[in-house]
Design a protein around this motif. Structure first.
Motif, PDB file in Angstrom:
ATOM      1  N   LYS A  36      66.893  44.399  51.082  1.00  0.00           N
ATOM      2  CA  LYS A  36      67.418  45.159  52.172  1.00  0.00           C
ATOM      3  C   LYS A  36      67.105  46.208  52.246  1.00  0.00           C
ATOM      4  CE  LYS A  36      71.778  45.915  54.296  1.00  0.00           C
ATOM      5  NZ  LYS A  36      73.606  45.855  54.013  1.00  0.00           N
ATOM      6  N   TRP A  37      67.167  47.077  51.384  1.00  0.00           N
ATOM      7  CA  TRP A  37      66.522  48.643  51.283  1.00  0.00           C
ATOM      8  C   TRP A  37      65.641  48.861  51.809  1.00  0.00           C
ATOM      9  CZ3 TRP A  37      62.702  51.012  48.645  1.00  0.00           C
ATOM     10  CH2 TRP A  37      62.801  52.650  48.041  1.00  0.00           C
ATOM     11  N   LEU A  38      64.281  47.648  51.320  1.00  0.00           N
ATOM     12  CA  LEU A  38      62.873  47.688  51.740  1.00  0.00           C
ATOM     13  C   LEU A  38      62.867  47.770  53.163  1.00  0.00           C
ATOM     14  CD1 LEU A  38      60.844  45.791  49.479  1.00  0.00           C
ATOM     15  CD2 LEU A  38      60.677  48.038  49.486  1.00  0.00           C
ATOM     16  N   GLN A  39      63.611  46.249  53.350  1.00  0.00           N
ATOM     17  CA  GLN A  39      64.020  46.294  55.300  1.00  0.00           C
ATOM     18  C   GLN A  39      63.622  47.657  55.927  1.00  0.00           C
ATOM     19  OE1 GLN A  39      62.774  43.708  57.003  1.00  0.00           O
ATOM     20  NE2 GLN A  39      63.320  42.084  56.486  1.00  0.00           N
ATOM     21  N   ASN A  40      64.786  48.414  55.873  1.00  0.00           N
ATOM     22  CA  ASN A  40      65.772  49.545  56.199  1.00  0.00           C
ATOM     23  C   ASN A  40      64.911  50.640  55.759  1.00  0.00           C
ATOM     24  OD1 ASN A  40      68.128  48.246  56.969  1.00  0.00           O
ATOM     25  ND2 ASN A  40      69.274  49.446  55.623  1.00  0.00           N
ATOM     26  N   ARG A  41      63.338  50.886  54.602  1.00  0.00           N
ATOM     27  CA  ARG A  41      62.772  52.193  54.507  1.00  0.00           C
ATOM     28  C   ARG A  41      61.205  51.810  55.666  1.00  0.00           C
ATOM     29  NH1 ARG A  41      67.224  52.678  52.561  1.00  0.00           N
ATOM     30  NH2 ARG A  41      67.131  53.776  54.335  1.00  0.00           N
ATOM     31  N   PHE A  42      61.210  50.588  56.021  1.00  0.00           N
ATOM     32  CA  PHE A  42      59.534  50.266  56.508  1.00  0.00           C
ATOM     33  C   PHE A  42      59.903  51.136  57.839  1.00  0.00           C
ATOM     34  CE2 PHE A  42      59.935  45.936  54.864  1.00  0.00           C
ATOM     35  CZ  PHE A  42      58.526  46.310  54.377  1.00  0.00           C
ATOM     36  N   ASP A  43      60.837  50.840  58.618  1.00  0.00           N
ATOM     37  CA  ASP A  43      60.676  52.227  59.792  1.00  0.00           C
ATOM     38  C   ASP A  43      60.455  53.313  59.595  1.00  0.00           C
ATOM     39  OD1 ASP A  43      61.196  49.925  60.697  1.00  0.00           O
ATOM     40  OD2 ASP A  43      63.316  49.893  61.453  1.00  0.00           O
ATOM     41  N   GLU A  44      60.785  53.863  58.425  1.00  0.00           N
ATOM     42  CA  GLU A  44      60.403  55.207  57.927  1.00  0.00           C
ATOM     43  C   GLU A  44      58.976  55.102  57.609  1.00  0.00           C
ATOM     44  OE1 GLU A  44      62.942  55.995  54.962  1.00  0.00           O
ATOM     45  OE2 GLU A  44      65.319  56.342  55.906  1.00  0.00           O
ATOM     46  N   GLY A  45      58.397  54.235  57.125  1.00  0.00           N
ATOM     47  CA  GLY A  45      56.861  54.761  56.878  1.00  0.00           C
ATOM     48  C   GLY A  45      56.683  54.216  55.621  1.00  0.00           C
ATOM     49  N   LEU A  46      57.518  53.393  55.033  1.00  0.00           N
ATOM     50  CA  LEU A  46      57.469  53.159  53.085  1.00  0.00           C
ATOM     51  C   LEU A  46      56.441  52.092  53.816  1.00  0.00           C
ATOM     52  CD1 LEU A  46      60.363  52.845  51.099  1.00  0.00           C
ATOM     53  CD2 LEU A  46      58.613  50.736  51.547  1.00  0.00           C
ATOM     54  N   LYS A  47      55.525  52.160  52.488  1.00  0.00           N
ATOM     55  CA  LYS A  47      54.508  50.879  52.442  1.00  0.00           C
ATOM     56  C   LYS A  47      54.340  50.978  51.001  1.00  0.00           C
ATOM     57  CE  LYS A  47      51.934  52.942  55.544  1.00  0.00           C
ATOM     58  NZ  LYS A  47      52.578  51.816  57.992  1.00  0.00           N
ATOM     59  N   TYR A  48      54.710  48.825  51.521  1.00  0.00           N
ATOM     60  CA  TYR A  48      54.533  47.563  50.482  1.00  0.00           C
ATOM     61  C   TYR A  48      53.365  47.258  50.362  1.00  0.00           C
ATOM     62  CZ  TYR A  48      56.521  45.156  47.217  1.00  0.00           C
ATOM     63  OH  TYR A  48      58.062  44.165  45.367  1.00  0.00           O
ATOM     64  N   VAL A  49      52.396  47.561  49.663  1.00  0.00           N
ATOM     65  CA  VAL A  49      51.331  45.803  49.622  1.00  0.00           C
ATOM     66  C   VAL A  49      51.108  45.311  47.830  1.00  0.00           C
ATOM     67  CG1 VAL A  49      49.263  46.799  49.866  1.00  0.00           C
ATOM     68  CG2 VAL A  49      50.456  48.657  50.608  1.00  0.00           C
ATOM     69  N   GLN A  50      51.472  44.063  48.560  1.00  0.00           N
ATOM     70  CA  GLN A  50      50.448  43.185  47.385  1.00  0.00           C
ATOM     71  C   GLN A  50      49.371  43.060  47.632  1.00  0.00           C
ATOM     72  OE1 GLN A  50      53.219  39.069  48.159  1.00  0.00           O
ATOM     73  NE2 GLN A  50      55.308  40.790  47.332  1.00  0.00           N
ATOM     74  N   ILE A  51      48.650  43.481  45.605  1.00  0.00           N
ATOM     75  CA  ILE A  51      47.242  42.493  45.494  1.00  0.00           C
ATOM     76  C   ILE A  51      46.795  41.378  45.209  1.00  0.00           C
ATOM     77  CG2 ILE A  51      45.521  43.258  44.113  1.00  0.00           C
ATOM     78  CD1 ILE A  51      47.262  45.823  44.019  1.00  0.00           C
ATOM     79  N   PHE A  52      46.656  40.296  45.848  1.00  0.00           N
ATOM     80  CA  PHE A  52      46.839  38.774  45.163  1.00  0.00           C
ATOM     81  C   PHE A  52      45.028  39.057  44.918  1.00  0.00           C
ATOM     82  CE2 PHE A  52      49.354  38.873  47.980  1.00  0.00           C
ATOM     83  CZ  PHE A  52      50.443  37.327  47.352  1.00  0.00           C
ATOM     84  N   LYS A  53      44.788  38.372  43.210  1.00  0.00           N
ATOM     85  CA  LYS A  53      43.635  38.185  43.366  1.00  0.00           C
ATOM     86  C   LYS A  53      43.189  36.468  42.983  1.00  0.00           C
ATOM     87  CE  LYS A  53      40.580  38.714  38.763  1.00  0.00           C
ATOM     88  NZ  LYS A  53      40.292  39.026  37.296  1.00  0.00           N
ATOM     89  N   ASN A  54      42.285  35.925  43.619  1.00  0.00           N
ATOM     90  CA  ASN A  54      42.003  34.551  43.855  1.00  0.00           C
ATOM     91  C   ASN A  54      43.567  33.799  43.998  1.00  0.00           C
ATOM     92  OD1 ASN A  54      39.371  34.669  43.196  1.00  0.00           O
ATOM     93  ND2 ASN A  54      39.348  34.858  40.719  1.00  0.00           N
ATOM     94  N   ASN A  55      44.221  34.536  45.189  1.00  0.00           N
ATOM     95  CA  ASN A  55      45.410  33.614  45.526  1.00  0.00           C
ATOM     96  C   ASN A  55      47.140  33.589  45.226  1.00  0.00           C
ATOM     97  OD1 ASN A  55      44.245  33.086  47.886  1.00  0.00           O
ATOM     98  ND2 ASN A  55      43.604  31.065  47.199  1.00  0.00           N
ATOM     99  N   LYS A  56      46.475  34.804  43.814  1.00  0.00           N
ATOM    100  CA  LYS A  56      47.695  35.063  42.436  1.00  0.00           C
ATOM    101  C   LYS A  56      47.828  36.206  42.690  1.00  0.00           C
ATOM    102  CE  LYS A  56      48.544  35.107  37.537  1.00  0.00           C
ATOM    103  NZ  LYS A  56      48.144  35.866  36.379  1.00  0.00           N
ATOM    104  N   GLN A  57      49.276  37.142  43.143  1.00  0.00           N
ATOM    105  CA  GLN A  57      49.599  37.703  42.579  1.00  0.00           C
ATOM    106  C   GLN A  57      49.178  38.694  40.704  1.00  0.00           C
ATOM    107  OE1 GLN A  57      53.246  39.227  44.531  1.00  0.00           O
ATOM    108  NE2 GLN A  57      52.994  41.494  43.964  1.00  0.00           N
ATOM    109  N   VAL A  58      48.851  39.510  41.411  1.00  0.00           N
ATOM    110  CA  VAL A  58      47.896  40.051  40.529  1.00  0.00           C
ATOM    111  C   VAL A  58      48.691  42.103  39.762  1.00  0.00           C
ATOM    112  CG1 VAL A  58      46.677  39.228  39.806  1.00  0.00           C
ATOM    113  CG2 VAL A  58      46.289  41.232  40.672  1.00  0.00           C
TER     114      VAL A  58
END
Length: 90
Positions: A36-58
């Protein structure tokens, strides 16, 4: 061959993919509050980047402009990393 993907979450992707940390418990109150906090922060420019290696989050990184940081930082014009998690070395 190693396949790396960097996926920047937004409102829709957060709903389908969720935030992730080694200690995430998807049904816990804290996890739901974090999303919920992340949803509210996206409009302020917060970036949340997930990194995957061979389809597995790393890993992932969560960052924002210092002016919108939830940390007490006086650094206008700079970025602040809220959280960084990596499960693999190399």
């Amino acid at each position: 061959m190693t396949k790396l993907e960097f996926i920047e979450l937004n409102h829709e992707l957060l709903e389908s993919m969720g935030s992730y940390c080694l200690r995430s418990k998807k049904n816990s109150k804290g996890y739901r509050q974090k999303n919920k906090w992340l949803q509210n922060r996206f409009d302020e420019g917060l970036k949340y980047v997930q990194i995957f290696k061979n389809n597995k989050q790393v890993g992932f990184i969560e960052y924002t402009a210092a002016e919108y940081s939830s940390r007490v930082v006086f650094a206008n014009g700079y970025l602040v990393i809220h959280c960084l998690w990596v499960s693999e070395m190399g």
